[in-house]
Motif scaffolding. Structure first.
Motif, short mmCIF file in Angstrom:
data_model
loop_
_atom_site.label_atom_id
_atom_site.label_comp_id
_atom_site.label_asym_id
_atom_site.label_seq_id
_atom_site.Cartn_x
_atom_site.Cartn_y
_atom_site.Cartn_z
N ASN A 130 -1.33 -8.34 -3.42
CA ASN A 130 -0.09 -8.96 -3.86
C ASN A 130 0.97 -7.87 -3.90
OD1 ASN A 130 -0.23 -11.93 -4.69
ND2 ASN A 130 -2.16 -11.14 -5.49
N GLN A 131 2.00 -8.03 -4.70
CA GLN A 131 3.07 -7.04 -4.79
C GLN A 131 3.31 -6.65 -6.25
OE1 GLN A 131 6.05 -9.41 -2.87
NE2 GLN A 131 4.87 -9.50 -1.00
N ILE A 132 2.24 -6.56 -7.01
CA ILE A 132 2.33 -6.29 -8.44
C ILE A 132 2.68 -4.82 -8.66
CG2 ILE A 132 1.06 -6.29 -10.62
CD1 ILE A 132 -0.65 -8.59 -9.32
N GLN A 133 3.72 -4.59 -9.46
CA GLN A 133 4.20 -3.23 -9.70
C GLN A 133 3.77 -2.68 -11.06
OE1 GLN A 133 8.43 -3.39 -9.05
NE2 GLN A 133 8.18 -3.88 -6.90
N ASN A 134 3.58 -3.57 -12.04
CA ASN A 134 3.14 -3.13 -13.36
C ASN A 134 2.37 -4.26 -14.04
OD1 ASN A 134 4.93 -4.77 -15.14
ND2 ASN A 134 6.53 -3.60 -14.07
N ASN A 139 -6.61 -4.30 -6.18
CA ASN A 139 -6.47 -3.48 -4.97
C ASN A 139 -5.25 -3.90 -4.15
OD1 ASN A 139 -9.01 -2.02 -5.26
ND2 ASN A 139 -10.00 -3.96 -4.76
N ASN A 140 -4.69 -2.96 -3.44
CA ASN A 140 -3.58 -3.23 -2.51
C ASN A 140 -2.38 -3.92 -3.17
OD1 ASN A 140 -4.82 -2.21 -0.06
ND2 ASN A 140 -6.21 -3.94 -0.26
N ASN A 141 -1.89 -3.30 -4.21
CA ASN A 141 -0.66 -3.74 -4.86
C ASN A 141 0.30 -2.57 -4.87
OD1 ASN A 141 -0.63 -6.60 -6.02
ND2 ASN A 141 -2.71 -5.92 -6.49
N GLN A 142 1.23 -2.53 -5.79
CA GLN A 142 2.20 -1.44 -5.86
C GLN A 142 2.22 -0.83 -7.26
OE1 GLN A 142 5.83 -3.38 -4.58
NE2 GLN A 142 4.91 -4.01 -2.66
N LEU A 143 1.07 -0.81 -7.90
CA LEU A 143 0.98 -0.30 -9.27
C LEU A 143 1.28 1.19 -9.35
CD1 LEU A 143 -2.24 -2.12 -10.48
CD2 LEU A 143 0.10 -2.54 -11.25
N ILE A 144 2.10 1.56 -10.31
CA ILE A 144 2.42 2.96 -10.57
C ILE A 144 1.66 3.44 -11.80
CG2 ILE A 144 4.28 4.55 -11.21
CD1 ILE A 144 6.17 2.65 -9.63
N ARG A 145 1.54 2.56 -12.79
CA ARG A 145 0.75 2.86 -13.98
C ARG A 145 0.12 1.55 -14.44
NH1 ARG A 145 5.56 1.64 -15.42
NH2 ARG A 145 6.05 0.60 -17.36
#
Length: 164
Positions: free
Chosen positions: A87-91, A107-113
């Motif tokens: 997906n495109q989850i960032q947090n 897996n395969n998202n945009q998580l920073i923390r």
């Protein structure tokens, strides 16, 4: 299939798989209070919503959609397995308390923390997969000590894995 409709009479349905369609919203599930497994992977869903009556839901698969944040799970206190890969989850700021959660796939998202929120909301996790994200802080790994039931942790292909 572009819309889940005409399912209101299925009040005893326990499993529903509507994966690989063109669904853009989670809707039409209002009376399915017996539902335990819901798979809506490979659709075009952007927001987690419409799960208010899902008090018995144990497994939710929303992989390969267009979700940017985790929300709408407050009434799903029985969830044990959540799949949100690709997906495109960032947090994880919208993640609510899910005391029965054992498996979380991001897996395969945009998580920073992510770690602090996961420990607070899903303390009993056994499987946590966060490969192919943007985790950069070593403190994320150190904080994993708070997940005392964790038996499977995957962090491959994150910037954090490039530290020497």
């Amino acid at each position: 299939l572009q819309k889940l409709q005409h399912l209101d009479g299925q009040v005893v349905l326990q499993q529903l798989d509507a994966s690989q369609n063109q669904l853009t919203k989670i809707e039409g599930l209002g009376l399915m209070g017996q539902l335990e497994t819901l798979a809506l992977a490979f659709n075009q869903i952007q927001v987690i919503e419409g799960l208010g009556a899902m008090g018995r839901l144990r497994e939710l698969d929303l992989c390969n959609n267009h979700i940017t944040c985790i929300e709408g799970l407050k009434q799903c206190g029985q969830l044990e397995i959540v799949r949100l890969d690709d997906n495109q989850i960032q947090n994880l700021d919208g993640l609510t308390k899910l005391p029965n959660m054992m498996e979380l796939y991001l897996n395969n998202n945009q998580l920073i923390r992510a770690t602090a929120q996961i420990i607070k909301m899903c303390p009993g996790l056994e499987f946590l997969h966060m490969s192919c994200n943007n985790l950069t802080e070593l403190s994320e790994v150190k904080a994993m000590e708070g997940l005392t039931n964790l038996i499977d942790l995957r962090l491959a292909k994150n910037p954090i894995c490039q530290y020497k």
